[in-house]
Design a protein around this motif. Structure first.
Motif, PDB file in Angstrom:
ATOM      1  N   TRP A  42     -43.359 -52.590 -23.225  1.00 54.97           N
ATOM      2  CA  TRP A  42     -42.717 -51.413 -23.796  1.00 54.97           C
ATOM      3  C   TRP A  42     -43.394 -50.961 -25.090  1.00 54.97           C
ATOM      4  O   TRP A  42     -43.446 -49.768 -25.373  1.00 54.97           O
ATOM      5  CB  TRP A  42     -41.229 -51.686 -24.021  1.00 54.97           C
ATOM      6  CG  TRP A  42     -40.425 -51.510 -22.767  1.00 54.97           C
ATOM      7  CD1 TRP A  42     -40.737 -50.718 -21.708  1.00 54.97           C
ATOM      8  CD2 TRP A  42     -39.185 -52.137 -22.435  1.00 54.97           C
ATOM      9  NE1 TRP A  42     -39.768 -50.802 -20.736  1.00 54.97           N
ATOM     10  CE2 TRP A  42     -38.801 -51.670 -21.154  1.00 54.97           C
ATOM     11  CE3 TRP A  42     -38.357 -53.042 -23.096  1.00 54.97           C
ATOM     12  CZ2 TRP A  42     -37.633 -52.074 -20.523  1.00 54.97           C
ATOM     13  CZ3 TRP A  42     -37.183 -53.450 -22.469  1.00 54.97           C
ATOM     14  CH2 TRP A  42     -36.826 -52.968 -21.202  1.00 54.97           C
TER      15      TRP A  42
ATOM     16  N   THR B 158     -43.283 -43.544 -10.203  1.00 60.64           N
ATOM     17  CA  THR B 158     -42.228 -44.544 -10.341  1.00 60.64           C
ATOM     18  C   THR B 158     -41.273 -44.501  -9.154  1.00 60.64           C
ATOM     19  O   THR B 158     -40.863 -45.540  -8.625  1.00 60.64           O
ATOM     20  CB  THR B 158     -41.439 -44.316 -11.642  1.00 60.64           C
ATOM     21  OG1 THR B 158     -42.330 -44.376 -12.757  1.00 60.64           O
ATOM     22  CG2 THR B 158     -40.356 -45.371 -11.818  1.00 60.64           C
TER      23      THR B 158
ATOM     24  N   SER C 178     -33.707 -41.113 -18.170  1.00 62.45           N
ATOM     25  CA  SER C 178     -35.120 -41.074 -17.766  1.00 62.45           C
ATOM     26  C   SER C 178     -35.710 -39.668 -17.780  1.00 62.45           C
ATOM     27  O   SER C 178     -36.725 -39.416 -18.426  1.00 62.45           O
ATOM     28  CB  SER C 178     -35.286 -41.697 -16.375  1.00 62.45           C
ATOM     29  OG  SER C 178     -34.950 -43.047 -16.372  1.00 62.45           O
TER      30      SER C 178
ATOM     31  N   TYR D 290     -30.677 -41.846 -24.488  1.00 68.28           N
ATOM     32  CA  TYR D 290     -30.696 -43.237 -24.026  1.00 68.28           C
ATOM     33  C   TYR D 290     -29.357 -43.911 -24.321  1.00 68.28           C
ATOM     34  O   TYR D 290     -28.834 -44.686 -23.518  1.00 68.28           O
ATOM     35  CB  TYR D 290     -31.806 -44.018 -24.733  1.00 68.28           C
ATOM     36  CG  TYR D 290     -33.195 -43.793 -24.192  1.00 68.28           C
ATOM     37  CD1 TYR D 290     -33.420 -43.515 -22.847  1.00 68.28           C
ATOM     38  CD2 TYR D 290     -34.306 -43.888 -25.032  1.00 68.28           C
ATOM     39  CE1 TYR D 290     -34.699 -43.326 -22.353  1.00 68.28           C
ATOM     40  CE2 TYR D 290     -35.593 -43.702 -24.550  1.00 68.28           C
ATOM     41  CZ  TYR D 290     -35.788 -43.418 -23.223  1.00 68.28           C
ATOM     42  OH  TYR D 290     -37.057 -43.229 -22.736  1.00 68.28           O
TER      43      TYR D 290
ATOM     44  N   ALA E 110     -31.203 -47.815 -10.766  1.00 68.18           N
ATOM     45  CA  ALA E 110     -32.579 -47.367 -10.996  1.00 68.18           C
ATOM     46  C   ALA E 110     -33.090 -46.497  -9.851  1.00 68.18           C
ATOM     47  O   ALA E 110     -33.633 -45.407 -10.071  1.00 68.18           O
ATOM     48  CB  ALA E 110     -33.499 -48.579 -11.197  1.00 68.18           C
TER      49      ALA E 110
ATOM     50  N   THR F 294     -42.053 -48.927 -16.359  1.00 63.93           N
ATOM     51  CA  THR F 294     -40.770 -48.550 -15.759  1.00 63.93           C
ATOM     52  C   THR F 294     -40.345 -49.535 -14.676  1.00 63.93           C
ATOM     53  O   THR F 294     -39.334 -50.223 -14.816  1.00 63.93           O
ATOM     54  CB  THR F 294     -40.855 -47.128 -15.173  1.00 63.93           C
ATOM     55  OG1 THR F 294     -41.272 -46.219 -16.198  1.00 63.93           O
ATOM     56  CG2 THR F 294     -39.490 -46.680 -14.670  1.00 63.93           C
ATOM     57  N   CYS F 295     -41.128 -49.659 -13.608  1.00 69.71           N
ATOM     58  CA  CYS F 295     -40.717 -50.495 -12.466  1.00 69.71           C
ATOM     59  C   CYS F 295     -40.584 -51.970 -12.848  1.00 69.71           C
ATOM     60  O   CYS F 295     -39.504 -52.559 -12.748  1.00 69.71           O
ATOM     61  CB  CYS F 295     -41.721 -50.346 -11.331  1.00 69.71           C
ATOM     62  SG  CYS F 295     -41.773 -48.707 -10.601  1.00 69.71           S
TER      63      CYS F 295
ATOM     64  N   LYS G 187     -38.097 -52.772 -15.900  1.00 75.91           N
ATOM     65  CA  LYS G 187     -36.665 -52.651 -15.617  1.00 75.91           C
ATOM     66  C   LYS G 187     -36.138 -53.879 -14.887  1.00 75.91           C
ATOM     67  O   LYS G 187     -35.076 -54.413 -15.221  1.00 75.91           O
ATOM     68  CB  LYS G 187     -36.384 -51.384 -14.795  1.00 75.91           C
ATOM     69  CG  LYS G 187     -36.354 -50.116 -15.626  1.00 75.91           C
ATOM     70  CD  LYS G 187     -35.626 -49.006 -14.902  1.00 75.91           C
ATOM     71  CE  LYS G 187     -35.408 -47.806 -15.822  1.00 75.91           C
ATOM     72  NZ  LYS G 187     -34.522 -46.802 -15.242  1.00 75.91           N
TER      73      LYS G 187
ATOM     74  N   ASN H  19     -33.507 -56.708 -16.511  1.00 78.44           N
ATOM     75  CA  ASN H  19     -32.264 -57.088 -15.831  1.00 78.44           C
ATOM     76  C   ASN H  19     -32.191 -58.605 -15.643  1.00 78.44           C
ATOM     77  O   ASN H  19     -31.128 -59.224 -15.815  1.00 78.44           O
ATOM     78  CB  ASN H  19     -32.168 -56.399 -14.475  1.00 78.44           C
ATOM     79  CG  ASN H  19     -31.970 -54.896 -14.609  1.00 78.44           C
ATOM     80  OD1 ASN H  19     -31.516 -54.417 -15.636  1.00 78.44           O
ATOM     81  ND2 ASN H  19     -32.333 -54.160 -13.574  1.00 78.44           N
TER      82      ASN H  19
END
Length: 296
Positions: free
Chosen positions: A18, A45, A76, A162, A182, A228-229, A232, A236
């Motif tokens: 990030w 994405t 997003s 956000y 997502a 992103t992919c 995320k 999690n």
């Protein structure tokens, strides 16, 4: 590897991913306009999220789809373009620091819109963080008079969105899996993104023949897949094996990585700006500080 070691590994990797996102946006803008960059990022994405998690959206109810769509818009779609436009005028390192305002606005919006209570420390933290952001923008505009620091407001607006998204997920989408949220977000976004992609001429002859087309496309591809992919899913997982308090520690490390990339790319960053960044992070610390428990 045990959960203790794994959570620290995830924290470091997420901080690098990030923290690197902001310099990737900057490099992507060498060959694309903000609209082109944002729309390409969303489409790439979406493609990869659909490959790994399309089935996860089958359990989203009709009532939940409204909140999933709103989550995608706030979390997003709009921020992708706000950050792209912001970095046409301000340094990537400044954008990475201002992104640390997210936890502060999450507390504030949670109280105003969802009546979520907060502590005295959190009030002080929000005010401290906002003061640091104002100071950072003021100092940056003085050090870089050739840059338009009004564009820093776009980053601040993105952090507000956000924060709205975080509260929507917490209050309205607790029953939807993280992967489902997502994939649902990007399922909602992909059609308008495709419209913007083709209407912006992202793959027209003048753009394709530009000096930075291939390199910028590569940067956006990395940004989409890792930023992103992968990030995320990893975030999690980090929440599952640690705690929310530990997970938000990534907020403190992202600006460090962002600043280092900015300095390597020749961006100017003064000790006064380091001080302003420290004030913002102090605010984030106060917001996330646990309430002390009195000893009996």
């Amino acid at each position: 590897m045990g959960d203790v070691n794994r959570k620290w590994l995830y924290l470091v990797i997420l901080s690098i991913i990030w923290g690197t996102s902001y310099i990737l946006i900057k490099k992507g803008l060498e060959g694309f306009t903000p609209i082109q960059l944002g729309s390409i990022r969303i489409v790439i994405t979406t493609f990869f999220l659909f490959l790994v998690g399309f089935r996860s959206i089958r359990n989203i109810s009709r009532q939940e789809w409204f909140w999933v769509a709103l989550s995608g818009l706030f979390g997003s779609f709009i921020p992708v373009f706000l950050f792209s436009y912001a970095e046409t005028e301000i340094d990537s390192s400044i954008a990475s620091i201002l992104n640390s305002l997210v936890p502060l606005f999450t507390i504030l919006i949670g109280f105003l819109a969802f009546k979520i209570s907060f502590t005295k420390n959190q009030v002080i933290g929000v005010l401290t963080g906002l003061a640091g952001a104002i100071l950072l923008i003021y100092i940056g505009s003085d050090i870089n008079p050739n840059q338009n620091y009004w564009y820093a407001g776009l980053v601040v607006l993105a952090t507000v969105l956000y924060a709205c998204n975080a509260n929507i997920i917490k209050s309205k989408l607790q029953e939807v899996s993280p992967m489902g949220i997502a994939v649902g977000n990007f399922a909602f976004m992909v059609i308008p993104a495709l419209i913007l992609l083709f209407s912006s001429g992202a793959f027209s002859a003048p753009v394709r023949e530009g000096t930075y087309f291939m390199s910028s496309l590569g940067y956006v591809f990395i940004l989409s897949i890792l930023g992103t992919c992968v990030a995320k899913v990893m975030f999690n997982k980090l929440i599952q094996i640690s705690s929310p308090v530990f997970s938000v520690s990534v907020t403190y490390l992202i600006p460090v990585v962002g600043i280092l990339w900015g300095l390597l790319d020749g961006e100017r960053f003064s000790l006064w700006q380091v001080g302003a960044a420290a004030i913002i992070l102090l605010g984030v610390y106060l917001v996330n500080k646990k309430r002390s428990v009195p000893q009996s």
